[in-house]
Design a protein around this motif. Structure first.
Motif, PDB file in Angstrom:
ATOM      1  N   ALA A   1       0.816  -1.219   0.000  1.00 25.42           N
ATOM      2  CA  ALA A   1       0.000   0.000   0.000  1.00 25.42           C
ATOM      3  C   ALA A   1       0.850   1.269   0.000  1.00 25.42           C
ATOM      4  CB  ALA A   1      -0.932   0.000   1.215  1.00 25.42           C
ATOM      5  N   ARG A   2       2.080   1.169   0.487  1.00 27.39           N
ATOM      6  CA  ARG A   2       2.949   2.349   0.523  1.00 27.39           C
ATOM      7  C   ARG A   2       3.348   2.806  -0.876  1.00 27.39           C
ATOM      8  NH1 ARG A   2       7.368  -0.131   4.457  1.00 27.39           N
ATOM      9  NH2 ARG A   2       6.942  -1.822   2.971  1.00 27.39           N
ATOM     10  N   ARG A   3       3.185   1.953  -1.884  1.00 26.14           N
ATOM     11  CA  ARG A   3       3.552   2.338  -3.248  1.00 26.14           C
ATOM     12  C   ARG A   3       2.368   2.871  -4.051  1.00 26.14           C
ATOM     13  NH1 ARG A   3       7.959  -1.812  -3.464  1.00 26.14           N
ATOM     14  NH2 ARG A   3       9.818  -0.588  -3.968  1.00 26.14           N
ATOM     15  N   LEU A   4       1.186   2.823  -3.512  1.00 23.70           N
ATOM     16  CA  LEU A   4       0.022   3.290  -4.251  1.00 23.70           C
ATOM     17  C   LEU A   4       0.149   4.781  -4.558  1.00 23.70           C
ATOM     18  CD1 LEU A   4      -2.897   1.447  -2.429  1.00 23.70           C
ATOM     19  CD2 LEU A   4      -2.296   1.215  -4.854  1.00 23.70           C
ATOM     20  N   GLY A   5       0.211   5.102  -5.844  1.00 23.60           N
ATOM     21  CA  GLY A   5       0.238   6.493  -6.256  1.00 23.60           C
ATOM     22  C   GLY A   5       1.505   7.240  -5.909  1.00 23.60           C
ATOM     23  N   CYS A   6       2.614   6.524  -5.693  1.00 27.96           N
ATOM     24  CA  CYS A   6       3.863   7.249  -5.410  1.00 27.96           C
ATOM     25  C   CYS A   6       5.092   6.500  -5.914  1.00 27.96           C
ATOM     26  CB  CYS A   6       4.003   7.560  -3.924  1.00 27.96           C
ATOM     27  SG  CYS A   6       3.860   6.171  -2.825  1.00 27.96           S
ATOM     28  N   SER A   7       4.912   5.593  -6.845  1.00 31.36           N
ATOM     29  CA  SER A   7       6.044   4.887  -7.462  1.00 31.36           C
ATOM     30  C   SER A   7       5.834   4.832  -8.968  1.00 31.36           C
ATOM     31  CB  SER A   7       6.176   3.459  -6.912  1.00 31.36           C
ATOM     32  OG  SER A   7       6.490   3.461  -5.537  1.00 31.36           O
ATOM     33  N   VAL A   8       6.943   4.718  -9.685  1.00 29.29           N
ATOM     34  CA  VAL A   8       6.900   4.562 -11.139  1.00 29.29           C
ATOM     35  C   VAL A   8       7.758   3.349 -11.496  1.00 29.29           C
ATOM     36  CG1 VAL A   8       7.473   5.584 -13.378  1.00 29.29           C
ATOM     37  CG2 VAL A   8       6.643   7.037 -11.513  1.00 29.29           C
ATOM     38  N   GLN A   9       7.229   2.458 -12.314  1.00 28.99           N
ATOM     39  CA  GLN A   9       8.035   1.339 -12.801  1.00 28.99           C
ATOM     40  C   GLN A   9       8.242   1.475 -14.307  1.00 28.99           C
ATOM     41  OE1 GLN A   9       8.137  -3.084 -11.603  1.00 28.99           O
ATOM     42  NE2 GLN A   9       6.787  -3.128 -13.380  1.00 28.99           N
ATOM     43  N   LEU A  10       9.492   1.343 -14.726  1.00 35.38           N
ATOM     44  CA  LEU A  10       9.874   1.323 -16.131  1.00 35.38           C
ATOM     45  C   LEU A  10      10.394  -0.070 -16.435  1.00 35.38           C
ATOM     46  CD1 LEU A  10      12.086   4.552 -16.010  1.00 35.38           C
ATOM     47  CD2 LEU A  10       9.621   4.450 -16.352  1.00 35.38           C
TER      48      LEU A  10
END
Length: 266
Positions: free
Chosen positions: A174-183
């Motif tokens: 949940a800590r990555r929801l809306g605050c991480s980008v994966q390439l």
């Protein structure tokens, strides 16, 4: 049962557990941005072969989506994955009618498209303008056409050097929801659709995404499959699309400043 995730850094978390043969992990951080790079060097593992770069940032709902540090962080990593020249086709994958799935179409709408300019205009000597095209294929339920079918036809007609797919992703953290980008160089591999990869499209496929949903704990939902989104999902999609599109534009048109690219797409 483990929750599903699209994020390679969650399948192979740095410093936790044993990393299988054929997987290499690198981590770094600077200016409040964390980077995790996972290289899957062989097939038969839990993720297709390729490079996966995850950038962890502040919450997108409150982020300055024109902050040059964030734009540069994404653009500089994306540039390492793209061919150095040639047409790039940006595909905004997802359903614009479902907020959590609208990241791709919203991003594609803000991409600085130049293919028509490069083909029709006599550009001054020394002008460095890369040809770029963008579109949002929609979803098969409303168009009657699968995304893979549309992209295969467009690739055959346009012959791009690469396809850049933007989509909403699923996370188990949940800590990555809306605050991480994966390439990723492995393309997109949806759970219930034809993969969008170099094998299916015939050209390199780079995937860019932000986790906007996660599976709900089955114990909390009476065994029914459900997904959760943050309550500020509207702001996450709005700011996330602005940040991703500006980062894509900067990666493809490095001669332009962030301010110039913002003006050209406003």
């Amino acid at each position: 049962m483990a929750m599903y995730t699209d994020i390679a850094a969650e399948i192979y978390p740095p410093g936790k557990g044993t990393v299988p043969n054929g997987v290499k992990i690198y981590t770094a951080s600077a200016a409040g941005i964390g980077l995790t790079r996972v290289d899957v060097e062989r097939s038969g593992l839990r993720r297709p072969q390729g490079r996966y770069i995850t950038l962890d940032m502040p919450q997108f709902a409150a982020i300055d989506d024109k902050n040059e540090a964030y734009v540069w962080a994404i653009a500089s990593q994306l540039r390492t994955l793209l061919p150095k020249e040639g047409l790039v086709l940006v595909a905004g994958v997802g359903n614009p009618g479902v907020t959590a799935d609208a990241l791709g179409p919203a991003t594609a709408a803000k991409v600085f498209v130049t293919r028509h300019i490069c083909e029709a205009a006599q550009l001054p000597p020394g002008t460095r303008l890369r040809p770029v095209a963008a579109f949002a294929p929609g979803v098969e339920g409303t168009t009657g056409m699968a995304t893979a079918e549309l992209l295969q036809s467009m690739v055959q007609q346009m012959k791009p050097a690469a396809v850049l797919c933007v989509d909403s992703l699923c996370t188990s953290d949940a800590r990555r929801l809306g605050c991480s980008v994966q390439l990723s160089t492995a393309g997109l591999v949806p759970q219930n659709a034809t993969p969008l990869t170099q094998q299916t499209l015939g050209v390199p496929v780079i995937a860019v995404g932000v986790p906007t949903v996660m599976e709900a704990d089955s114990l909390q939902t009476g065994g029914r499959p459900m997904v959760m989104t943050p309550k500020d999902i509207d702001a996450i999609i709005r700011h996330g699309a602005s940040l991703l599109s500006l980062s894509i534009n900067k990666a493809l048109q490095p001669a332009f400043s962030v301010g110039e690219l913002t003006f050209l797409t406003s």
